[in-house]
Write a protein that holds these residues in place. Structure first.
Motif, short mmCIF file in Angstrom:
data_model
loop_
_atom_site.label_atom_id
_atom_site.label_comp_id
_atom_site.label_asym_id
_atom_site.label_seq_id
_atom_site.Cartn_x
_atom_site.Cartn_y
_atom_site.Cartn_z
N LYS A 1 0.85 -1.19 0.00
CA LYS A 1 0.00 0.00 0.00
C LYS A 1 0.88 1.24 0.00
O LYS A 1 1.81 1.35 0.81
N GLY A 2 0.61 2.14 -0.90
CA GLY A 2 1.33 3.40 -0.92
C GLY A 2 0.93 4.25 0.26
O GLY A 2 -0.25 4.32 0.60
N MET A 3 1.93 4.85 0.92
CA MET A 3 1.64 5.78 2.01
C MET A 3 2.22 7.13 1.59
O MET A 3 3.43 7.34 1.68
N GLY A 4 1.37 8.02 1.11
CA GLY A 4 1.86 9.28 0.57
C GLY A 4 2.61 8.99 -0.73
O GLY A 4 2.62 7.85 -1.22
N PRO A 5 3.24 10.01 -1.28
CA PRO A 5 3.87 9.84 -2.60
C PRO A 5 5.18 9.05 -2.57
O PRO A 5 5.62 8.59 -3.62
N ASP A 6 5.78 8.87 -1.40
CA ASP A 6 7.16 8.39 -1.38
C ASP A 6 7.39 7.03 -0.71
O ASP A 6 8.51 6.55 -0.68
N ALA B 1 -0.25 17.44 16.96
CA ALA B 1 0.36 17.84 18.22
C ALA B 1 1.86 17.58 18.14
O ALA B 1 2.26 16.48 17.74
N VAL B 2 2.64 18.57 18.47
CA VAL B 2 4.09 18.39 18.49
C VAL B 2 4.49 18.17 19.95
O VAL B 2 4.45 19.10 20.75
N ILE B 3 4.80 16.94 20.25
CA ILE B 3 5.17 16.58 21.63
C ILE B 3 6.42 17.36 22.02
O ILE B 3 7.35 17.48 21.23
N ARG B 4 6.45 17.83 23.24
CA ARG B 4 7.61 18.61 23.69
C ARG B 4 8.73 17.70 24.15
O ARG B 4 8.51 16.55 24.53
N PRO C 1 -15.75 13.57 14.99
CA PRO C 1 -14.55 13.76 15.81
C PRO C 1 -13.32 14.11 14.99
O PRO C 1 -13.10 13.53 13.92
N TRP C 2 -12.60 15.07 15.52
CA TRP C 2 -11.35 15.43 14.88
C TRP C 2 -10.30 14.36 15.19
O TRP C 2 -10.22 13.85 16.31
N ILE C 3 -9.50 14.07 14.19
CA ILE C 3 -8.45 13.06 14.36
C ILE C 3 -7.14 13.75 14.76
O ILE C 3 -6.65 14.63 14.06
N TYR C 4 -6.63 13.33 15.91
CA TYR C 4 -5.50 14.01 16.55
C TYR C 4 -4.29 13.08 16.48
O TYR C 4 -4.35 11.94 16.93
N LEU C 5 -3.23 13.58 15.87
CA LEU C 5 -2.02 12.77 15.73
C LEU C 5 -0.81 13.51 16.28
O LEU C 5 -0.74 14.74 16.23
N ILE C 6 0.15 12.73 16.76
CA ILE C 6 1.32 13.30 17.41
C ILE C 6 2.54 13.15 16.51
O ILE C 6 2.74 12.11 15.88
N VAL C 7 3.36 14.19 16.44
CA VAL C 7 4.71 14.02 15.87
C VAL C 7 5.71 14.41 16.95
O VAL C 7 5.41 15.23 17.82
N TYR D 1 12.52 20.55 11.75
CA TYR D 1 12.55 20.40 10.29
C TYR D 1 12.22 18.97 9.84
O TYR D 1 11.96 18.74 8.67
N GLU D 2 12.29 18.00 10.76
CA GLU D 2 11.77 16.65 10.49
C GLU D 2 10.28 16.59 10.82
O GLU D 2 9.51 15.91 10.15
N ASP D 3 9.90 17.30 11.89
CA ASP D 3 8.50 17.31 12.30
C ASP D 3 7.60 17.83 11.18
O ASP D 3 6.49 17.33 10.98
N ILE D 4 8.08 18.86 10.48
CA ILE D 4 7.22 19.54 9.51
C ILE D 4 6.75 18.59 8.40
O ILE D 4 5.53 18.46 8.20
N PRO D 5 7.66 17.91 7.68
CA PRO D 5 7.15 17.00 6.65
C PRO D 5 6.30 15.86 7.23
O PRO D 5 5.33 15.42 6.59
N GLN D 6 6.65 15.38 8.44
CA GLN D 6 5.83 14.32 9.05
C GLN D 6 4.43 14.82 9.36
O GLN D 6 3.43 14.12 9.15
N ALA D 7 4.36 16.06 9.86
CA ALA D 7 3.05 16.63 10.18
C ALA D 7 2.24 16.83 8.91
O ALA D 7 1.03 16.54 8.87
N GLN D 8 2.89 17.31 7.87
CA GLN D 8 2.18 17.53 6.61
C GLN D 8 1.69 16.21 6.03
O GLN D 8 0.57 16.12 5.53
#
Lengths: 281, 518
Positions: free
Chosen positions: A60-65, B182-185, B152-158, B164-171
């Motif tokens: 299963k693809g997860m996102g584009p990469d 949520a960005v865990i401290r 319900p809103w779906i809430y996920l943690i990074v 700069y790693e959190d940002i692409p994971q969050a997106q």
């Protein structure tokens, strides 16, 4: 069932060698060509891991990469039971009533345990599971033992504070749990604690026990502590160990249990048995 | 909302009255005291940011200098803006640099000079309040131009430690369906008595909460929200010794939700209870102004206490959080009261008990965006069991109309979630929502069946506990280990040295503006 000799994984037939695994590869799973490449990549990894034949049952693809795979295959490796390395428990597991009885008869006073999470670690779940009356895995914690006095210092305790408190309480044993392991903080914290106790109290220091999911239970000597407990440890195991280590080394009903002896095979099996309780006297 | 549990309205009203009775003396304590962090938050609202070469924020340097010379019992504003005017300083930062070099003589101005200092302080702080107001308006604009996802809103943690790693994971998580990131401290930030500065790339089991990290992540999620046509909310943690400052930074940088519990820091971080209640009140006033939804931390109690035995302590804490939150100006729609699915799955009828607890809380707080936390305590390492348990959690959440679902990971307690763990978790909740999203409408517990009886029992136990707290006082109850089985005396814990009793003539322009608006 064979207890010695050679075994292989069991799927639905003896020695069919069938195993399952799942993993992610950083490859796209978009068009047909990409999908073929992705599944081929998964099969190549499976083959290199010793699965032959292997079958991708889910991709299963997860996102584009990225692509996620579930793979079944036949493991070509065998398990030699005679060469399995086992860390055996070097102390008998006792019921709480038995622990209480032995403490009373051997020490004639309560056994004092000081517990804490040290460093920046705020995860008290481990130490609380061992110490709180509530306990863990259906076993009551050490607070429940009538003959054990528990001082739980909680989270983010400084090493100096821990040493001072342990000395003030005349602690027989110090229990430290560490969950956070980033940059090996659990190892450096444990070493720092052991050094601080040795500096402050010398050979009269209390028994030092650390626990946490990422510790290697055989690395006690390396860290300078007496015992390491890993994932899934229950309060009764800790209580039984404390009794074993303290009562024996303090000349209790001596000689009732033999010294630890855990023959180790396995890769790099040179590390000594975990218990160095003799130092704790 | 129609009640499914036949709760006695008189008992519910009594529970609220008792919560107010328990909370009132604590509010009085907060009204008559200030803390170092409250005063630093005032300076942050006035625009002071940045840090010296040691990384110590200028707000700390300036507040410390004032405290050394005049004390903080009159507030930081009077001496600071008096010194600004007397020394002809162009901005707070220049003053802070001089003050930390020992070059500024602070005093308590009187008469006309005090009036002038107050006026200048008020003008400066209003620029920060105006920015918070503008950010709130911007959120409304974004919600209108993108869309507000259904609950319900779906809430996920990074939590990589590196923004700069959190940002692409969050997106990526947002694209996969997360409504809230949520960005865990970083572990232990709670116990830092300053807020780190700048974009950070190293943390312990989480990423430092800094103003710049807030800004970077919000900007990235704005891009993603526009791309998806769905507003993705951002969450962080206003707890610990810098709670008022973090709340302020959250308002300035348009975070959408903040963890902000009335007792979490006390019980789980051993922060002084008095310090916590003072800081909490100010931080909630800021959150109220900023339109931020707070999330309370009752789920944590169930990680140390048994989820059945201690169910009523969750309800009691929620009632206290509601009282304190409303008192600080929060609307019910901003009260993200927390609870959790933590009953031992080996227990017979455990799912019915979970439904009883979740439905009880839904009915006690009909307008609150309840935050429901997944199982953690009974996740054993058997990931298949864990996946099943998470599905039951999602089902309970859908059936009882929970508002915010923190998505459970089947690898909880094993490792930081793999990319695939997160993806599977989202598949799980999407399936349950699709299959049973409307089951709540048909869920009618028997009037005197196990679910309804259990809910009424928990409510009754809550009233009993509130009554006991009422007679001994909340601080005494906390000291006795009532919540989370942890004893926390009022004169113990970290941060007590930062608590200052307000003197006659105490002046805090931020509090005045925030309270005037209520």
């Amino acid at each position: 069932m064979s207890r010695t000799g050679i075994v292989r994984p069991y799927g639905d037939t003896t020695s069919d060698g069938r195993v399952q695994l799942s993993f992610t590869l950083p490859v796209p799973f978009g068009d047909e060509a990409e999908r073929r490449l992705a599944e081929g990549a998964a099969l190549q990894l499976a083959a290199k891991m010793g699965l032959d034949p292997a079958m991708v049952v889910h991709a299963k693809g997860m996102g584009p990469d990225f692509t996620f795979f579930i793979v079944y295959g036949r493991a070509c490796h065998v398990v030699d039971l005679s060469a399995v390395a086992v860390a055996e428990r070097e102390f008998p597991l006792l019921a709480s009533a038995e622990v209480n009885l032995r403490i009373r008869s051997a020490l004639g006073r309560k056994l004092v345990v000081v517990g804490a999470c040290i460093g920046t670690d705020a995860h008290t779940v481990g130490i609380d599971a061992i110490l709180n009356v509530k306990g863990h895995a259906g076993e009551k914690g050490l607070e429940y033992y009538r003959e054990i006095r528990v001082v739980n210092m909680g989270a983010q305790v400084g090493v100096a504070d821990l040493v001072a408190r342990a000395a003030a309480e005349h602690a027989d044993a110090v229990l430290v749990s560490q969950v956070v392991t980033q940059r090996d903080a659990h190892l450096s914290n444990a070493r720092e604690m052991a050094a601080a106790f040795t500096d402050a109290l010398g050979p009269a220091r209390p028994l030092l026990v650390v626990g946490g999911p990422r510790f290697d239970p055989s690395a006690a000597r390396d860290l300078g502590v007496d015992k390491i407990f890993g994932r899934g440890t229950t309060p009764r195991e800790v209580a039984s160990y404390l009794l074993h280590a303290l009562v024996r080394s303090r000349g209790g009903p001596g000689g009732s249990s033999p010294p630890a002896s855990t023959p180790r095979g396995g890769p790099g099996g040179s590390s000594p048995p975990a218990s160095t309780a003799e130092e704790a006297a | 909302m129609t009640t499914k549990l036949n709760l006695d309205p008189a008992v519910v009203a009594q529970a609220r009255e008792l919560a107010a009775l328990a909370g009132k003396p604590v509010v009085q304590l907060a009204r008559t005291h200030t803390t170092t962090s409250v005063e630093r938050a005032v300076l942050r609202l006035a625009g002071l940011h940045g840090a010296d070469s040691d990384g110590m924020p200028w707000v700390n340097r300036l507040a410390d200098a004032v405290r050394d010379q005049t004390g903080l019992e009159h507030g930081v504003a009077l001496p600071v803006w008096d010194a600004m005017l007397a020394g002809g300083y162009p901005d707070l930062r220049t003053l802070a640099v001089d003050a930390s070099a020992g070059l500024v003589k602070f005093r308590l101005p009187e008469g006309q000079e005090a009036d002038q200092a107050r006026a200048a302080a008020d003008r400066s702080v209003k620029t920060g309040i105006a920015r918070i107001d503008a950010q709130r308006a911007e959120r409304d604009r974004m919600l209108a131009t993108t869309s507000n996802p259904p609950m319900p809103w779906i809430y996920l943690i990074v939590a990589t430690g590196d923004i700069y790693e959190d940002i692409p994971q969050a997106q990526a998580a947002a694209r996969e369906g997360a409504d809230i990131i949520a960005v865990i401290r970083s572990t232990g930030q709670s116990l830092l008595d300053y807020v780190p500065e700048g974009a950070t790339r190293e943390g312990y089991a989480g990423t430092y909460a800094t103003q710049e990290n807030f800004r970077l992540m919000r900007a990235a999620l704005d891009d993603t929200s526009a791309e998806l046509g769905r507003y993705v909310r951002l969450t962080n943690y206003a707890s610990g010794l810098c709670m008022p400052e973090i709340a302020t930074l959250a308002g300035l940088e348009r975070l959408d939700m903040m963890l902000n519990d009335c007792m979490y820091g006390i019980i789980f971080r051993d922060i002084n209870p008095v310090r916590t209640f003072i800081d909490q009140r100010f931080s909630r006033q800021v959150h109220a102004r900023a339109g931020i939804i707070i999330n309370t931390g009752e789920d944590n109690y169930l990680t140390t206490a048994d989820a059945v035995d201690a169910a009523h302590t969750v309800v009691v804490s929620q009632l206290l959080n509601e009282y304190f939150g409303r008192e600080a100006g929060l609307a019910d729609s901003q009260l993200g009261l927390g609870h959790a699915f933590e009953i031992n799955p080996e227990l017979p009828d455990s799912f019915l008990l979970e439904l009883a607890h979740a439905q009880l809380i839904r009915e006690l707080f009909p307008d609150a965006p309840l935050k429901y936390m997944p199982p953690t305590k009974h996740m054993t390492g058997n990931i298949f069991d864990g996946y099943l348990l998470d599905a039951f959690f999602n089902l309970a959440g859908c059936m009882t109309g929970q508002s915010i679902l923190l998505i459970g990971m089947m690898t909880e307690g094993i490792h930081t979630p793999f990319l695939s763990d997160r993806d599977l978790a989202l598949e799980n909740v999407r399936y349950v929502r699709r299959a049973a999203g409307r089951l709540g409408g048909s869920f009618r517990p028997e009037p005197d069946g196990l679910v309804a009886r259990r809910a009424r029992q928990v409510l009754a136990e809550s009233v009993d506990l509130l009554r006991r707290i009422g007679s001994q006082g909340l601080l005494t109850a906390i000291a006795a280990g009532t919540f989370g089985v942890t004893r926390r005396p009022a004169d113990g814990g970290r941060g007590l040295d930062g608590v200052v009793r307000r003197a006659e003539g105490y002046y805090n322009p931020a509090s005045q503006i925030l309270e005037a608006a209520q």
